[in-house]
Enzyme design. Sequence first.
Site, short mmCIF file in Angstrom:
data_model
loop_
_atom_site.label_atom_id
_atom_site.label_comp_id
_atom_site.label_asym_id
_atom_site.label_seq_id
_atom_site.Cartn_x
_atom_site.Cartn_y
_atom_site.Cartn_z
CG ASP A 142 -51.15 -24.94 16.30
OD1 ASP A 142 -51.79 -25.16 15.27
OD2 ASP A 142 -50.24 -24.10 16.38
CG ASN A 190 -43.42 -25.28 6.76
OD1 ASN A 190 -42.58 -26.16 6.75
ND2 ASN A 190 -44.71 -25.53 6.71
CG HIS A 235 -42.86 -25.95 2.34
ND1 HIS A 235 -43.98 -25.77 3.11
CD2 HIS A 235 -42.68 -24.78 1.67
CE1 HIS A 235 -44.47 -24.56 2.91
NE2 HIS A 235 -43.70 -23.95 2.03
CG ASP A 245 -43.50 -31.97 4.43
OD1 ASP A 245 -44.33 -31.17 4.91
OD2 ASP A 245 -43.42 -32.22 3.21
CD GLU A 278 -49.87 -25.06 11.76
OE1 GLU A 278 -49.96 -23.87 12.08
OE2 GLU A 278 -50.14 -25.49 10.61
#
Length: 308
Positions: free
Chosen positions: A182, A190, A195, A199, A226
Amino acid sequence: MEEKGMLPEQTQSQQVLVVEDTAIFLTIIKDILKGVCEVVPARNAREALDLLEAGTPVDLILMDVVLPDMNGYDLVKAIKSNEATKDISVIFITSLSGEQDEEYGLSIGAIDYITKPFSKSIVRARVKNHLELKRYRDVLKNMSMIDGLTELNNRRRFEEYVGREWNRCLRNQKPLAILLIDIDYFKKYNDYYGHLEGDEALKTVAKVIEDSLKRSGDFVARWGGEEFACVLAETDKEGAIVVAERLRQAVCDLQIDASAIEDAQYVTVSIGIAAKVPEKKDNWEALLKEADHKLYEAKDDGRNKVIY
């Protein structure tokens, strides 16, 4: 590492299981299919089932109805009732030429029915056509099992792969390890960086995890959000720890800036490990749940850690 997102091999490398107890007829079939595929012979139904249960890659099955230990109809029923083999196409090639025989064979799951005597060129053409259809189905299946953002295997592909590896390790009594990974503070990352940056961070971390897995059978998938999941076949807890620490350090070495987030300088990951030799009373879902618990322990213990 286990390949993902790849097109299936060309027709020449596809494998056809031929279930036939007559040596002369088997030689004829091999000659007909020369250059089309690789022939995997089985002298009877039991031998065919053993090959399939052992995980032998098979793209198509060619079989007689009349076999020494089990009739071909019952063999097809056994193949179609097994989750691991039910999608393999079967062609009957037999001297039973009655309309009822053919109708019954097709009704229980055969994709084609060829009667003897036959034209060699027609048999070759039909096998080639069915192998090409199998190839296109594999292309579509592969496309449906790839995560669009990271281009890693997706969750559906993970579940298929880990189930197969669990059963293989159960048969061979070898250990199986699962890592759950994780990205730390990713929601905050984020929220602050946006975002698009999020990404890019996901894609970069995914690539370094993939590149850090060294063996051909090591497998990684995007589990969701994630989170990533790795399957390490024939790997005990000690071996899994070595791999997990290598992954954790590789992400640290990327030095993806996260200094705007409290308690973070760079993007890091937490990893939970579970490993065991499979037993019949257990299942891979329980092993995954244990890895998930270890992951939460790593998060609670300050993150950027491996817990086992």
